[in-house]
Design an enzyme around this catalytic site. Structure first.
Site, PDB file in Angstrom:
ATOM      1  CG  HIS A  64      -1.608   1.556   1.737  1.00 47.18           C
ATOM      2  ND1 HIS A  64      -2.701   1.018   0.753  1.00 47.18           N
ATOM      3  CD2 HIS A  64      -1.339   2.504   1.661  1.00 47.18           C
ATOM      4  CE1 HIS A  64      -3.407   2.916   0.892  1.00 47.18           C
ATOM      5  NE2 HIS A  64      -2.385   3.287   1.603  1.00 47.18           N
ATOM      6  CG  ASP A  89     -11.638   4.361   6.314  1.00 50.94           C
ATOM      7  OD1 ASP A  89     -11.691   5.426   7.163  1.00 50.94           O
ATOM      8  OD2 ASP A  89     -11.428   4.426   5.008  1.00 50.94           O
ATOM      9  NE  ARG A 108      -9.940  10.852   9.608  1.00 52.89           N
ATOM     10  CZ  ARG A 108      -9.050  10.907   8.886  1.00 52.89           C
ATOM     11  NH1 ARG A 108      -9.823   9.110   8.171  1.00 52.89           N
ATOM     12  NH2 ARG A 108      -8.033  10.753   8.137  1.00 52.89           N
ATOM     13  CB  SER A 147      -8.595   5.475   7.787  1.00 57.55           C
ATOM     14  OG  SER A 147      -8.530   5.757   6.407  1.00 57.55           O
ATOM     15  CE  LYS A 191      -8.636   2.659   3.355  1.00 62.24           C
ATOM     16  NZ  LYS A 191      -9.315   4.017   2.759  1.00 62.24           N
TER      17      LYS A 191
END
Ligand code: URA
Length: 433
Positions: A82, A161, A168, A183, A187
């Site tokens: 990621h 999320d 947010r 967050s 995921k």
């Protein structure tokens, strides 16, 4: 339990319990707690922070708010990566085929562009007919067959999320390390892989502006990974300058293919080989980073990784003739060249300005429903450290939009020059495990 008491407790800087965090997340997902109370708690979290324990509990509550992918039907170690997002970041398109060609399994769910940073799904969809919406069965079969599949989300992963992120975004509470860490990690954990490599970027084009902020975020995400007993590591990498030379969807696909053919820009090749080496080590396919690096380099050089990329495109319905002949990709209506007005060396290319400019040229969305122009973008003919003469081309601009003089000026101004030779800054600053 009352939400107002949880807000007051966090406002006063106290540590929340697992029960309180579960109450808040479950109540919000089930529409029992209103946006205004959650906004208030998010702001208290942003201002007062969270302990590691609270951040683990928050990630856990978010993770179990929806489905979790079951990848047990895929044989071998499932690795995932990621990136916190950047400009010109096409690493997944290169690292995925490299590690798959070495025997690792990449069952990856990616996202679309967000703000000035591009998204892997949009890049892939610039290949005509490429399908990023496989069923779960097709996804698993493909990873078992060729070692790689990259798709959009199939199941309802982490609905908490989705709601929290949207809130947010409009309440000034994005920039909180525990909120960002929970967050991202909720995921990643819901995606079901055995190992996770995080690329935490810092610099003008990244969420985290300084190396210290990036390290703090990386540390807590690695700790969250450990809490869930997943091998999680994080690279701290620079996004002061765009990665590689191409920014924009089909331009980036072309650069990825050229990199797989052995003609990649050095910063991109370095980050891809280092990341591949770490992922191969995490997958226990090699015994050291050095061995991982050798294996990754061998399979890049002998084109095995390129062959996997071709198969990956074919399996997902993409028209592989575009990969075999990169000139086939649709051209933008207009091309502009930006030229240097001085002799010297390129000192810096501001990544944020380049990312925002690429969006304005049509490569990204300003609103969710905007349609992307896959051919739009920027090619950096000159990168940091390179010598330049007055009148030489420093960037080429591709767009189908008109009246873009201000964007061309911004791109020119993103470059800064030096009369003396410039030392190329490192790309990977640290690895945290
Ligand atoms: N990316 C995410 O997925 N979540 C954040 O909070 C920030 C970046």
């Amino acid at each position: 339990m009352r939400m107002v008491d949880i807000i007051i407790k966090k406002r006063d800087g106290e540590e929340l319990t697992k029960q309180e965090i579960d109450f808040f997340i479950n109540g919000y997902v089930n529409n029992q707690i209103p946006d205004y109370q959650v906004s208030s708690l998010l702001m208290a979290i942003l201002l007062k922070g969270m302990t590691n324990k609270e951040t683990f509990y928050l990630t856990e509550a978010m993770l179990y708010s929806g489905d979790i992918m079951d990848l047990t039907k895929i044989s071998g170690v499932k690795v995932d990566k990621h990136s916190t997002g950047g400009v010109g970041d096409k690493v997944s398109l290169i690292v995925g085929p490299i590690i798959a060609s070495c025997g690792a399994k990449l069952a990856k769910m990616s996202g679309r562009g967000l703000g000035h940073s591009g998204g892997t799904l949009d890049k892939l969809e610039s290949i005509p007919n490429m399908n990023v919406n496989l069923s779960e069965e097709e996804f698993i079969r493909q990873v078992n067959d060729i070692g790689i599949a990259i798709i959009g989300q199939t199941k309802q992963l982490v609905p908490a999320d989705k709601k929290l992120y949207a809130l947010r975004d409009v309440t000034g509470t994005v920039d909180s390390i525990p909120l960002i860490a929970s967050s991202i990690m909720s995921k990643k954990l819901a995606s079901g892989a055995d190992t996770i490599l995080l690329d935490v970027k810092f610099g003008s084009g990244a969420f985290m502006k300084t190396v210290n902020q990036a390290k703090k975020l990386a540390n807590i995400m690695v700790e969250i990974g450990k809490y869930f007993k997943k091998d999680t590591r994080a690279e701290i990498t620079s996004m002061a300058n765009p990665l590689g030379r191409a920014i924009g969807n089909s331009l980036e696909v072309k650069e990825a293919v050229n990199t797989l053919l052995g003609n990649g820009p050095s910063d991109l090749v370095e980050i891809c080989l280092e990341s591949a080496a770490t992922m191969l080590l995490q997958a226990k396919l090699v015994n050291s980073l050095k061995e991982g690096m050798q294996l990754a380099k061998t399979n890049l050089d002998n084109k095995k990784a390129y062959e996997v990329f071709r198969k990956f495109v074919i399996y997902q319905g993409g028209d592989v003739s575009y990969i075999d002949n990169l000139d086939k990709f649709e051209k933008s209506k207009y091309t502009y060249q930006i030229k240097s007005k001085q002799d010297g060396y390129i000192k810096n290319i501001d990544a944020l300005t380049i990312g925002v400019s690429a969006c304005k040229l049509g490569a990204g969305r300003e609103k969710k429903e905007d349609i992307i122009d896959y051919s739009a973008g920027i090619y950096l003919n000159k990168k940091v450290g390179e010598k330049v003469s007055n009148g030489e081309i420093i960037a080429t601009i591709y767009t189908s939009k008109e009246n873009i003089d201000d964007v061309l000026l911004d791109i020119y101004n993103a470059y800064s020059f030096s009369t003396k030779p410039v030392k190329i800054p490192p790309i990977i600053y640290d690895v945290i495990e």
